[in-house]
Design an enzyme around this catalytic site. Structure first.
Site, PDB file in Angstrom:
ATOM      1  CB  THR A  27      -0.836   0.184   1.394  1.00  0.00           C
ATOM      2  OG1 THR A  27      -0.174  -0.040   2.491  1.00  0.00           O
ATOM      3  CG2 THR A  27      -1.682  -1.152   1.316  1.00  0.00           C
ATOM      4  CE1 TYR A  57      -0.682   2.051   7.529  1.00  0.00           C
ATOM      5  CE2 TYR A  57       1.570   2.826   8.079  1.00  0.00           C
ATOM      6  CZ  TYR A  57      -0.041   3.171   8.225  1.00  0.00           C
ATOM      7  OH  TYR A  57      -0.720   4.265   8.501  1.00  0.00           O
ATOM      8  CB  VAL A  84       7.671  -0.208   7.889  1.00  0.00           C
ATOM      9  CG1 VAL A  84       7.789   1.362   7.957  1.00  0.00           C
ATOM     10  CG2 VAL A  84       7.226  -0.599   9.026  1.00  0.00           C
ATOM     11  CE  LYS A  85       5.662   1.004  -0.567  1.00  0.00           C
ATOM     12  NZ  LYS A  85       4.554   1.460  -1.305  1.00  0.00           N
ATOM     13  CG  LEU A  86      10.608   3.692   6.324  1.00  0.00           C
ATOM     14  CD1 LEU A  86      11.612   2.886   6.872  1.00  0.00           C
ATOM     15  CD2 LEU A  86       9.740   4.733   6.984  1.00  0.00           C
TER      16      LEU A  86
END
Ligand code: E4P
Length: 217
Positions: A27, A57, A84-86
């Site tokens: 997402t 996320y 976790v996408k950063l």
């Protein structure tokens, strides 16, 4: 190789789970905003709707600290599944380093340069995520970006994988894999399109007609 769904729609997640080959989802804040004003609660529902594999996320916030706070809440929902996408900015890389120290699984996203792949490896990210179609549209060359990331990661003998994103056609999915991506994420219609070929559909219609008794409907 993993094939992920790129969507925040619960309907898409349920449909993807039925396809039988989708191994998780990604997402981003834009996709989330189309579906909900409560991204964390919605993300929890997505993890249930597509119960296999990683769920990605992406927190919002300008500082590493702000991103980390939201990321921790997302990761706590399912520590073994959440990635976790950063964004691969200085703040995003710092957030990834802080989160990795807490054993949160991370990826660097919106990646366009091999230097960003180097950083993903350095902080121990699961994935580096190039935006293939966006690179095409900006004349950077999506294929060239993927190849440059693959070359750096190979040279480093890195365990960081390339998850190609911003894929708009089934052909682009395959082309990206042929040029060095390990995994792909794409919208539902693109994933469903992987099984479409007019000649296959013609053959299936022919088999069905043959299987029907003479004069049957
Ligand atoms: C990936 O995780 C992103 O959600 C996505 O693919 C971004 O690219 P797009 O906005 O061009 O689809």
């Amino acid at each position: 190789m993993a094939i992920l769904l790129d969507s925040a729609s619960l309907d898409d997640a349920a449909a993807a789970a039925r396809l039988g080959f989708v191994g998780g989802f990604t997402t981003n804040p834009t996709l989330m905003a189309r579906e909900t004003a409560q991204p964390l609660a919605h993300f929890a529902a997505l993890l249930e709707a597509l119960p296999e594999g990683p769920g990605c996320y992406q927190p919002t916030g300008d500082s590493a600290e702000a991103m980390c706070e939201e990321a921790r809440a997302a990761a706590a929902l399912a520590p073994s599944r959440v990635v976790v996408k950063l964004p691969a900015t200085a703040a995003g890389v710092r957030a990834a380093a802080l989160l990795r120290a807490e054993s949160v699984r991370c990826a660097l996203t919106a990646v366009y340069s091999p230097g960003q792949a180097l950083l993903a490896d350095a902080v121990g990210c699961v994935w580096v995520i190039p935006y293939v179609d966006r690179a095409e549209r900006q004349s950077v060359g999506g294929r060239r970006v993927v190849e440059s990331l693959a070359a750096v990661l190979q040279r480093l003998e890195s365990s960081t994988r390339i998850l190609a994103a911003s894929l708009k056609t089934a052909e682009q999915v395959v082309d990206t894999l042929l040029h060095g991506a390990h995994d792909v994420t794409a919208p539902l219609d693109v994933l469903a399109g992987l099984a479409h070929h007019p000649l296959t559909e013609a053959a299936a219609r022919e088999f069905a007609a043959r299987a029907r008794p003479e004069g049957g409907s």
